[in-house]
Every structure is written in C-alpha cells, then in structure tokens.
Design an enzyme around this catalytic site. Sequence first.
Site, mmCIF file in Angstrom:
data_model
loop_
_atom_site.group_PDB
_atom_site.id
_atom_site.type_symbol
_atom_site.label_atom_id
_atom_site.label_comp_id
_atom_site.label_asym_id
_atom_site.label_seq_id
_atom_site.Cartn_x
_atom_site.Cartn_y
_atom_site.Cartn_z
ATOM 1 N N PHE A 188 0.814 -1.210 0.000
ATOM 2 C CA PHE A 188 0.000 0.000 0.000
ATOM 3 C C PHE A 188 0.853 1.268 0.000
ATOM 4 O O PHE A 188 1.751 1.420 0.839
ATOM 5 C CB PHE A 188 -0.878 0.060 1.260
ATOM 6 C CG PHE A 188 -1.960 -0.975 1.329
ATOM 7 C CD1 PHE A 188 -3.220 -0.723 0.804
ATOM 8 C CD2 PHE A 188 -1.736 -2.193 1.965
ATOM 9 C CE1 PHE A 188 -4.235 -1.668 0.896
ATOM 10 C CE2 PHE A 188 -2.743 -3.144 2.068
ATOM 11 C CZ PHE A 188 -3.998 -2.883 1.533
ATOM 12 N N ASP A 189 0.559 2.185 -0.911
ATOM 13 C CA ASP A 189 1.038 3.552 -0.782
ATOM 14 C C ASP A 189 0.259 4.199 0.370
ATOM 15 O O ASP A 189 -0.794 3.693 0.780
ATOM 16 C CB ASP A 189 0.803 4.305 -2.089
ATOM 17 C CG ASP A 189 1.084 5.790 -1.977
ATOM 18 O OD1 ASP A 189 2.202 6.146 -1.558
ATOM 19 O OD2 ASP A 189 0.191 6.589 -2.294
ATOM 20 N N MET A 190 0.746 5.335 0.875
ATOM 21 C CA MET A 190 0.068 5.980 1.995
ATOM 22 C C MET A 190 -0.681 7.257 1.584
ATOM 23 O O MET A 190 -1.910 7.292 1.557
ATOM 24 C CB MET A 190 1.070 6.315 3.107
ATOM 25 C CG MET A 190 0.404 6.871 4.374
ATOM 26 S SD MET A 190 1.589 7.228 5.707
ATOM 27 C CE MET A 190 2.244 8.812 5.178
#
Length: 214
Positions: free
Chosen positions: A6-8
């Site tokens: 996951f990117d944030m």
Amino acid sequence: MDAVLFDMDGTLVDSERVWGIALAELAVHAGGTLSETARLAMVGTSMALSMQIFRDDLGQPDRPEAPDVTWLTDRVHELFAGGLVWRPGAAELLLAVRAAGIPTALVTSTSRRLVEVALKTLGAENFDVVVCGDEVEKPKPDPEPYRRAAALLGVSIERCVAIEDSPSGTTSALAAGAAVLAVPAELELPPTDGIHLRESLVGVDPAFLATLFR
C-alpha cells in the site's frame, strides 16, 4: 497473491491535502505563493524533488533547502498528529487483507518521522513492513521502494499487488514488477497498460485483488 503493498498519501489517507496546506504556508513564510501547478507536480514525489519544484515555482532557485525541509516536516508532523482521514474504502480493504492473512507493506515517499505519526491512524499492527522515502537510495518513481518491500516480506514482487494514487507511485510499482491497482486522488491517471484503474477502493476486497493477475 503473496502480498499487498500500500502507498500511503492519497491512497490510504487523505494526507495530500495536509501537505498542500503546509506547502502553501511555507510559501508564504518564504515570501511567495505556491501555484496549483507546482503543488500538483509534487504529488507522490520525493522530498528533494518537491523542494526543487517549490524553489523553481517561487523563483528562488538558490534558496537553502535544509531549513525549508525542517520547517515543512515540523508543520506536517503537527497536522498529522491531529489525525488523518481515511480514503473511501481504504480502511475496509486493509482490514480485509489482514483478516485474510495476506502479508502487507506500507511503501511511501514520506519520511519515517512523519510515517510514525500517520501510523497512529493507520495502525502499525496492520503492516508487516514499512518502507519510507528516506530509507531508500532511489525513491519513487524508481522501483527500489517496491522491490525492497517485497524483499523484506520474503515474497516475489511479481506476486504482489501494489495500490497507488499518483503517476510517480504507479511508475515505481509497475517498473518493480507488481500488479498495480490505481485509485486517483489529486491527479488524473490516464489508461496505461499494466495498471488497473478504479474510482475508489470502495468494494475492493482480496478476491478482487487476486483477479488482477489474470
């Protein structure tokens, strides 16, 4: 599917708006005004590139970088500490992936100091590994962050799904070899081979992510 990466900012939480507030304030502090074009050009990029865009936009190419980075980091830290807002469907997907026993990583261009604050919203227990922007030699759009995350998890990047929102992030994940799900936030993303586009993460679950390999 061996893992979900996951990117944030802009993917799990609506923190790009927080960065926008802090950058606009920094521009005023520097005696200028940040253009919307410059702000959008910074989305998903490293701190070094963002500061270069910042200086160029203000017409101050020789402005010292270090004091601005300190000022900006301190301000974003303060804003993050107030809590972050989840992107639609993001919390539900993250919890579903964890409930399914699928390993997870957080792969972000944001520095470790700020990520530690954001994890109070995201839940540090929801990620097996965390790769921050100041912990890689080549940040996004280089593939290094995603390759490092897969290596730390002990899985093949080709069996991972990366979830992103920005051109820089999708470029990084695709070059690394992951299956890529893109959910635009601040920027529009054009149709691109190898990148699966959705308007939001609402309704996305592990079963859907597994179909991205077909």
